[in-house]
Scaffold this motif. Structure first.
Motif, PDB file in Angstrom:
ATOM      1  N   ASP A  67       0.869  -1.020  -0.085  1.00 20.16           N
ATOM      2  CA  ASP A  67       0.091  -0.146  -0.007  1.00 20.16           C
ATOM      3  C   ASP A  67       0.951   1.225  -0.121  1.00 20.16           C
ATOM      4  O   ASP A  67       0.733   2.169  -0.691  1.00 20.16           O
ATOM      5  N   ARG A  71       0.936   4.189  -2.906  1.00 20.82           N
ATOM      6  CA  ARG A  71       0.895   5.681  -2.720  1.00 20.82           C
ATOM      7  C   ARG A  71       2.138   6.425  -2.996  1.00 20.82           C
ATOM      8  O   ARG A  71       2.056   7.699  -3.493  1.00 20.82           O
ATOM      9  N   SER A 107     -11.039  -4.233   1.335  1.00 20.80           N
ATOM     10  CA  SER A 107     -11.115  -2.600   0.917  1.00 20.80           C
ATOM     11  C   SER A 107     -10.017  -1.834   0.320  1.00 20.80           C
ATOM     12  O   SER A 107      -9.956  -1.304  -0.598  1.00 20.80           O
ATOM     13  N   THR A 108      -8.641  -2.306   0.808  1.00 21.72           N
ATOM     14  CA  THR A 108      -7.535  -1.917   0.183  1.00 21.72           C
ATOM     15  C   THR A 108      -7.316  -2.294  -1.226  1.00 21.72           C
ATOM     16  O   THR A 108      -7.163  -1.673  -2.337  1.00 21.72           O
ATOM     17  N   LYS A 110      -9.971  -3.226  -3.074  1.00 19.99           N
ATOM     18  CA  LYS A 110     -10.826  -2.362  -4.001  1.00 19.99           C
ATOM     19  C   LYS A 110     -10.652  -1.049  -4.261  1.00 19.99           C
ATOM     20  O   LYS A 110     -10.747  -0.333  -5.283  1.00 19.99           O
ATOM     21  N   GLN A 111      -9.931  -0.373  -3.067  1.00 23.23           N
ATOM     22  CA  GLN A 111      -9.368   0.941  -3.436  1.00 23.23           C
ATOM     23  C   GLN A 111      -8.279   1.495  -4.160  1.00 23.23           C
ATOM     24  O   GLN A 111      -7.807   2.507  -4.656  1.00 23.23           O
ATOM     25  N   ARG A 112      -7.225   0.272  -4.341  1.00 23.79           N
ATOM     26  CA  ARG A 112      -6.062   0.688  -4.965  1.00 23.79           C
ATOM     27  C   ARG A 112      -6.189   0.182  -6.459  1.00 23.79           C
ATOM     28  O   ARG A 112      -6.298  -1.224  -6.701  1.00 23.79           O
ATOM     29  N   LYS A 113      -6.177   0.965  -7.576  1.00 21.97           N
ATOM     30  CA  LYS A 113      -6.501   0.747  -8.882  1.00 21.97           C
ATOM     31  C   LYS A 113      -5.035   0.946  -9.483  1.00 21.97           C
ATOM     32  O   LYS A 113      -4.616   1.967  -9.471  1.00 21.97           O
ATOM     33  N   TYR A 154     -11.496  -8.701  -9.144  1.00 19.41           N
ATOM     34  CA  TYR A 154     -11.325  -7.374  -8.777  1.00 19.41           C
ATOM     35  C   TYR A 154     -11.420  -6.401 -10.120  1.00 19.41           C
ATOM     36  O   TYR A 154     -11.101  -5.448 -10.228  1.00 19.41           O
TER      37      TYR A 154
END
Length: 179
Positions: A67, A71, A107-108, A110-113, A154
């Motif tokens: 993660d 970022r 959720s990580t 799903k959020q990280r594209k 995903y």
């Protein structure tokens, strides 16, 4: 303009690191695999194989590290950033090992594209096990399937990179980046 984040994934021993080093040699920004680093840090703390002894903690540390790489890529001024494994790899491995995990993992993912995912298939001729890679080739093949399924689940369409020299494989990836 945000950097295009491109994941290079695949089971153990498929040539990911070699391709990352080749792309880096060509001047591209690359973020390296972190699982060996997590394993070595745990060994310094007296845990011989964190992955085997505390799989959930190992996976939490991997997710945290990947993660952070995401970022870092998001904040980059580069056009392209190649990443050796994405956050989804953590979930794929946990599914493979039937390790239960909670919502933050999902959720990580799903959020990280990522903009694109390249999948390196199992390749017995180059497969080697070592101190941090202890899976058999047959296990590596199964892990590869879990990785592919996870990315597909995903919403990704991983593009399979054919076997060949490191240069040929890097050329294939560069030629097939969606512009």
């Amino acid at each position: 303009m945000k950097a295009k984040k491109i994941v290079i994934t695949g089971g153990p021993g498929t040539g990911k690191s070699s391709i990352i080093f080749e792309l880096e040699k060509r001047g591209y920004t690359c973020l390296h695999e972190i699982s060996r680093q997590v394993t070595l840090e745990a060994q310094k703390e007296g845990i011989d194989q964190l992955f085997l002894e505390q799989p959930l903690l190992f996976s939490e540390k991997l997710l945290e590290g990947r993660d952070a790489q995401y970022r870092e890529a998001e904040a980059s001024e580069q056009d392209l950033i190649f990443i050796d494994r994405g956050v989804h790899d953590v979930v794929a491995y946990m599914d493979y090992f039937n390790t239960k995990y909670d919502e933050p993992f999902i959720s990580t993912c799903k959020q990280r594209k990522y903009e694109q995912v390249f999948m390196l298939p199992p390749w017995e001729e180059i497969y080697k096990s070592d101190n941090e890679r202890y899976e058999s080739f047959e296990e590596a093949e199964k892990i590869s399937q879990f990785l592919s399924n996870t990315y597909i689940n995903y919403g990704y369409k991983p593009l399979v990179v054919p076997t060949g020299t490191v240069k040929e494989r890097a050329d294939f990836i560069l030629k097939h980046i969606e512009r």
